[in-house]
Scaffold this active site. Structure first.
Site, PDB file in Angstrom:
ATOM      1  N   LYS A  68      42.414  54.058  38.720  1.00 47.09           N
ATOM      2  CA  LYS A  68      43.361  53.059  38.019  1.00 47.09           C
ATOM      3  C   LYS A  68      44.509  53.785  37.504  1.00 47.09           C
ATOM      4  O   LYS A  68      45.387  53.152  37.626  1.00 47.09           O
ATOM      5  CB  LYS A  68      42.461  52.398  37.009  1.00 47.09           C
ATOM      6  CG  LYS A  68      41.279  51.423  37.747  1.00 47.09           C
ATOM      7  CD  LYS A  68      41.952  50.244  38.352  1.00 47.09           C
ATOM      8  CE  LYS A  68      40.885  49.489  39.337  1.00 47.09           C
ATOM      9  NZ  LYS A  68      41.353  48.557  40.071  1.00 47.09           N
ATOM     10  N   LYS A 114      38.404  52.783  52.418  1.00 49.77           N
ATOM     11  CA  LYS A 114      37.327  51.552  51.822  1.00 49.77           C
ATOM     12  C   LYS A 114      38.323  50.198  51.898  1.00 49.77           C
ATOM     13  O   LYS A 114      39.325  50.093  51.784  1.00 49.77           O
ATOM     14  CB  LYS A 114      37.138  51.914  50.172  1.00 49.77           C
ATOM     15  CG  LYS A 114      36.454  50.790  49.526  1.00 49.77           C
ATOM     16  CD  LYS A 114      36.187  51.268  48.038  1.00 49.77           C
ATOM     17  CE  LYS A 114      36.330  49.860  47.488  1.00 49.77           C
ATOM     18  NZ  LYS A 114      36.595  49.994  45.903  1.00 49.77           N
ATOM     19  N   LYS A 131      40.674  44.875  48.255  1.00 49.57           N
ATOM     20  CA  LYS A 131      41.553  43.831  47.727  1.00 49.57           C
ATOM     21  C   LYS A 131      42.843  44.546  47.356  1.00 49.57           C
ATOM     22  O   LYS A 131      43.964  44.174  47.692  1.00 49.57           O
ATOM     23  CB  LYS A 131      41.140  43.158  46.702  1.00 49.57           C
ATOM     24  CG  LYS A 131      40.077  42.164  46.913  1.00 49.57           C
ATOM     25  CD  LYS A 131      39.357  41.705  45.529  1.00 49.57           C
ATOM     26  CE  LYS A 131      38.034  41.228  45.670  1.00 49.57           C
ATOM     27  NZ  LYS A 131      37.159  41.190  44.460  1.00 49.57           N
TER      28      LYS A 131
HETATM   29  P1  TYM Z   1      34.065  44.423  42.661  1.00 50.67           P
HETATM   30  O1  TYM Z   1      34.619  43.159  42.287  1.00 50.67           O
HETATM   31  O2  TYM Z   1      35.111  45.647  43.018  1.00 50.67           O
HETATM   32  O3  TYM Z   1      33.332  44.493  43.964  1.00 50.67           O
HETATM   33  C1  TYM Z   1      32.281  43.641  43.879  1.00 50.67           C
HETATM   34  C2  TYM Z   1      31.021  44.170  44.755  1.00 50.67           C
HETATM   35  O4  TYM Z   1      31.410  44.492  45.990  1.00 50.67           O
HETATM   36  C3  TYM Z   1      31.058  46.105  46.428  1.00 50.67           C
HETATM   37  N1  TYM Z   1      32.296  46.571  47.486  1.00 50.67           N
HETATM   38  C4  TYM Z   1      32.120  47.214  48.566  1.00 50.67           C
HETATM   39  N2  TYM Z   1      31.080  47.597  49.020  1.00 50.67           N
HETATM   40  C5  TYM Z   1      30.958  48.423  50.162  1.00 50.67           C
HETATM   41  N3  TYM Z   1      32.010  48.411  50.732  1.00 50.67           N
HETATM   42  C6  TYM Z   1      33.497  48.004  50.403  1.00 50.67           C
HETATM   43  N4  TYM Z   1      34.478  48.390  50.671  1.00 50.67           N
HETATM   44  C7  TYM Z   1      33.348  47.446  48.863  1.00 50.67           C
HETATM   45  N5  TYM Z   1      34.282  46.802  48.026  1.00 50.67           N
HETATM   46  C8  TYM Z   1      33.472  46.145  47.229  1.00 50.67           C
HETATM   47  C9  TYM Z   1      31.173  46.645  45.118  1.00 50.67           C
HETATM   48  O5  TYM Z   1      30.530  47.896  45.197  1.00 50.67           O
HETATM   49  C10 TYM Z   1      30.688  45.658  44.103  1.00 50.67           C
HETATM   50  O6  TYM Z   1      29.187  45.666  44.380  1.00 50.67           O
HETATM   51  N6  TYM Z   1      32.768  46.683  38.375  1.00 50.67           N
HETATM   52  C11 TYM Z   1      32.333  45.484  39.446  1.00 50.67           C
HETATM   53  C12 TYM Z   1      32.048  44.420  38.961  1.00 50.67           C
HETATM   54  C13 TYM Z   1      30.986  44.328  38.003  1.00 50.67           C
HETATM   55  C14 TYM Z   1      29.397  44.472  38.040  1.00 50.67           C
HETATM   56  C15 TYM Z   1      29.154  44.385  36.732  1.00 50.67           C
HETATM   57  C16 TYM Z   1      28.799  44.965  39.143  1.00 50.67           C
HETATM   58  C17 TYM Z   1      31.369  44.104  36.726  1.00 50.67           C
HETATM   59  N7  TYM Z   1      30.038  43.916  35.805  1.00 50.67           N
HETATM   60  C18 TYM Z   1      27.721  44.523  36.618  1.00 50.67           C
HETATM   61  C19 TYM Z   1      27.401  44.939  39.203  1.00 50.67           C
HETATM   62  C20 TYM Z   1      26.942  44.917  37.683  1.00 50.67           C
HETATM   63  C21 TYM Z   1      33.691  45.668  40.470  1.00 50.67           C
HETATM   64  O7  TYM Z   1      34.480  45.943  40.000  1.00 50.67           O
HETATM   65  O8  TYM Z   1      33.156  45.120  41.617  1.00 50.67           O
END
Ligand code: TYM
Length: 339
Positions: free
Chosen positions: A119, A202, A205
């Protein structure tokens, strides 16, 4: 030692940030497991709107994206009768736990987190304290329901490690076994990372224009993005190792195409006869076929405000019940009580 009740069924928690439409990475890394797990565990799935504030969205974008993700959760098959589906900010108890966990999360370990370092690179003009303490907020999300299993993609592995560190440290400090050790979960398989289309490792977004395929994409948008995907001039010797961008296309095929289709293009690659244009056309059509059932459902759910509010309110009630119980216990453990 104080005694606290624990439920017999294992608890599952996971969430997704409302930073835009959900893409195939979110689906295969997280959401597809949510859907399966809701039948087997005590599940909490939420929309992480507090987390998305680190990038300062406008109020209307934030609100619109929360609705969008809720509609997408439901369109993909999450069932409010089976799982507790809620919006993070509807359960502000999580902020109280975040504060307690922040009291024994150390600057060095937060600064070493890979996501924090990423970040800093992506938004050097906005390195705020919310970014630094992102892992403690995430730990609070998980620990507030004392979850055991957390279905996530590969990029969240380190956050789970930190969650265990914070939970264990709390347990040691207060000589309790209140918090379990939550594990990242993918049905016994390795956590996955779905690649993007622009050669970046990867799908995401914030990984650049044209990189991600969204569940809400129209067929023409999918065709356009896939046809623009990065390739090279093709293999020159039989069975040559695939460069990363080509490997990515094959990996995307493994989640949306049939085994026969993959074998066909593997053979063409290995005999140096592959035409990437044909492969991309096939990949685009397979993605369109995969996404079509979501597409219509998302549209109709998004316009049904009454149903979306009903689901969110029901989830809020159930999540608050569990969260307020944890906060009550934690206050007792810490010694916070009024005079
Ligand atoms: P976020 O919003 O970036 O992504 C949500 C979920 O999607 C998965 N993901 C992927 N998996 C495989 N390949 C990809 N290219 C890919 N892009 C995204 C992420 O691994 C995630 O599971 N910090 C977290 C949100 C969060 C959270 C939590 C998750 C907040 N509190 C507590 C679990 C438990 C996040 O930014 O995910």
């Amino acid at each position: 030692m104080l005694l606290f009740s624990t439920s017999l069924m294992e608890t599952v928690l996971s969430g997704i940030r409302p930073t835009g439409n959900l893409h195939l990475g979110n689906y295969f890394g997280a959401l597809s497991n949510f859907i399966q797990m809701q039948h087997e565990y005590n599940c909490y799935f939420f929309i992480a709107d507090y987390h998305s504030l680190t990038t300062h969205p406008t109020p209307s974008n934030l609100h619109g994206n929360v609705r969008q993700v809720l509609a997408e959760y439901l369109a993909a098959g999450l069932d409010p009768e089976k799982a507790t589906i809620y919006i993070q900010s509807d359960v502000p108890e999580v902020i109280e736990l975040y504060l307690y966990l922040n009291m024994n999360a150390y600057l060095g370990e937060l600064e070493r987190s890979t996501s924090f370092k990423d970040k800093i690179r992506q938004q050097p003009d906005n390195v705020n304290a919310g970014l630094l303490t992102y892992p403690t907020l995430m730990a609070a999300d998980i620990l507030i329901h004392r979850a055991n299993k957390v279905p996530v993609g590969k990029d969240q592995e380190q956050h789970l490690e930190l969650t265990r560190t914070f939970g264990n440290r709390f347990n040691r400090l207060y000589q309790t076994d209140y918090f379990p050790e939550p594990q990242a979960f993918n049905y016994g398989k390795q956590l996955i990372k779905i690649p993007g289309l622009n050669g970046s490792g990867k799908m995401g977004k914030s990984e650049g224009e044209g990189n991600a395929i969204y569940l809400a994409d129209e067929p023409e948008a999918i065709r356009k993005k896939v046809m623009k995907a990065v390739t090279d001039s093709g293999p020159t010797t039989p069975n040559q190792e695939k460069p990363a961008a080509i490997q990515n296309l094959f990996q995307l095929m493994t989640v949306v195409s049939s085994a026969d289709t993959i074998r066909y293009f593997e053979d063409k690659y290995n005999t140096c006869e592959i035409r990437y244009g044909d492969m991309k056309k096939q990949l685009a059509e397979d993605m369109i076929r995969f996404i079509a059932p979501f597409n219509e459902k998302i549209k109709s759910l998004k316009s049904d405000s009454a149903y979306l509010s009903k689901v969110a309110n029901r989830g809020k009630e159930k999540a608050k019940e569990s969260a307020s119980k944890t906060i009550k216990d934690i206050r007792e453990i810490i010694g916070i009580r009024s005079i």
